[in-house]
Enzyme design. Structure first.
Site, short mmCIF file in Angstrom:
data_model
loop_
_atom_site.label_atom_id
_atom_site.label_comp_id
_atom_site.label_asym_id
_atom_site.label_seq_id
_atom_site.Cartn_x
_atom_site.Cartn_y
_atom_site.Cartn_z
N LYS A 130 4.46 -8.86 3.69
CA LYS A 130 3.09 -8.34 3.71
C LYS A 130 2.21 -9.26 2.86
O LYS A 130 1.74 -8.90 1.77
CB LYS A 130 3.04 -6.90 3.20
CG LYS A 130 1.81 -6.14 3.70
CD LYS A 130 2.01 -4.66 3.64
CE LYS A 130 0.84 -3.94 4.31
NZ LYS A 130 1.02 -2.47 4.30
N GLU A 160 4.60 -4.46 16.91
CA GLU A 160 4.10 -3.36 16.08
C GLU A 160 2.76 -2.89 16.62
O GLU A 160 2.26 -3.41 17.63
CB GLU A 160 3.95 -3.84 14.64
CG GLU A 160 3.01 -5.04 14.49
CD GLU A 160 3.08 -5.70 13.12
OE1 GLU A 160 3.93 -5.32 12.29
OE2 GLU A 160 2.27 -6.63 12.88
N THR A 201 0.85 -1.19 0.00
CA THR A 201 0.00 0.00 0.00
C THR A 201 0.89 1.23 0.00
O THR A 201 1.82 1.33 0.81
CB THR A 201 -0.91 0.03 1.23
OG1 THR A 201 -1.62 -1.21 1.31
CG2 THR A 201 -1.92 1.16 1.14
#
Length: 268
Positions: free
Chosen positions: A144, A177, A30
């Site tokens: 990802k 995270e 993204t």
């Protein structure tokens, strides 16, 4: 959604037999579009290339992908780009045996940029600790990939709580995270970020920040250590550097984060 194409053709339909739908067999990135260009485009192409290699997917042509992206993002002053690569349809069960060389699907989508990010990037956000833990994986750490159920559950937890975001650990108790971004914090005047080799996502913004700020220390992190952090921020390709103004209701120093924002303005 402003735009969607699959393998270069504008459409929004994909086969129900696609392995990305059936097994999460694929990956994505993204990115931020600014004035008709993709910010950090080469880093995003590098991510897709590396991810395809790790997942043993047929690599798309970097040249054609770069040209296609450059063409479709023209005319967008501020927007969000998402590129997904799936293994396509074929094989039997989990096996990819029999999958054709050109089975992979490249999906390109453009959508509105979150309008509240600019304000939050100056005011800061409120962050707490998640009750969930994410898995560790020597095969998938840092990639990802399309298996995002952990993040869906984490986001559901955020939606049920008062904080803007949550910090998550892995099943070994190491801080990794936030729900969709990487974490940085100052402890004893040292700027640190968690070690994430077997959990989480090695974000593009994380990579750039570490490359441009050699003082950043990558280290194993615990909730106990975060109790004493003087300042904190989260980051990804869309939000850039997002200050944390409170962590578990404790006020943090936002000014030091804003200084880093200004210093990195030409790179992100």
């Amino acid at each position: 959604m402003k735009y969607c194409s699959i393998n270069g053709q504008q459409q929004t339909n994909i086969a129900v037999t696609d392995r990305g739908l059936a097994y999460g067999d694929g990956l994505f990135t993204t990115a931020k579009i600014v004035n008709g260009t993709v910010v950090l485009l080469e880093k995003h192409i590098e991510r897709l290339t590396h991810g395809c290699q790790q997942l043993k997917l047929q690599l798309p042509s970097n040249i054609s992908l770069r040209e296609q992206l450059a063409s479709v993002v023209k005319g967008y002053s501020l927007a969000v780009l998402k590129v997904m690569i799936t293994a396509g349809s074929g094989g039997r069960g989990y096996s990819r045996v029999g999958l054709s060389d050109n089975a992979a699907n490249i999906i390109i989508m453009i959508s509105d940029f979150p309008s509240h990010y600019e304000t939050l990037a100056q005011q800061g956000i409120n962050v707490g600790d998640s009750k969930y833990q994410i898995a560790t994986s020597s095969m998938l750490g840092g990639i990802k990939h399309l298996n995002r159920l952990e993040q869906v559950l984490l986001r559901t937890e955020v939606d049920e709580r008062s904080e803007d975001d949550l910090i998550v650990t892995n099943c070994q108790g190491d801080v990794i995270e936030a729900t969709s971004s990487n974490l940085f914090y100052w402890l004893n005047e040292q700027l640190c970020t968690p070690e994430i080799s077997t959990s989480g996502v090695d974000g593009i913004m994380r990579q750039v920040l570490i490359a441009k700020n050699t003082e950043i220390k990558v280290c194993k992190t615990s909730f106990e250590e975060l109790k004493y952090a003087q300042a904190m921020f989260i980051s990804n390709s869309l939000m850039g550097i997002m200050p944390v103004k409170t962590y578990n209701n404790r006020l943090l120093d936002v000014d030091v984060v804003l200084k880093l924002q200004r210093r990195m303005k030409g790179f992100i």
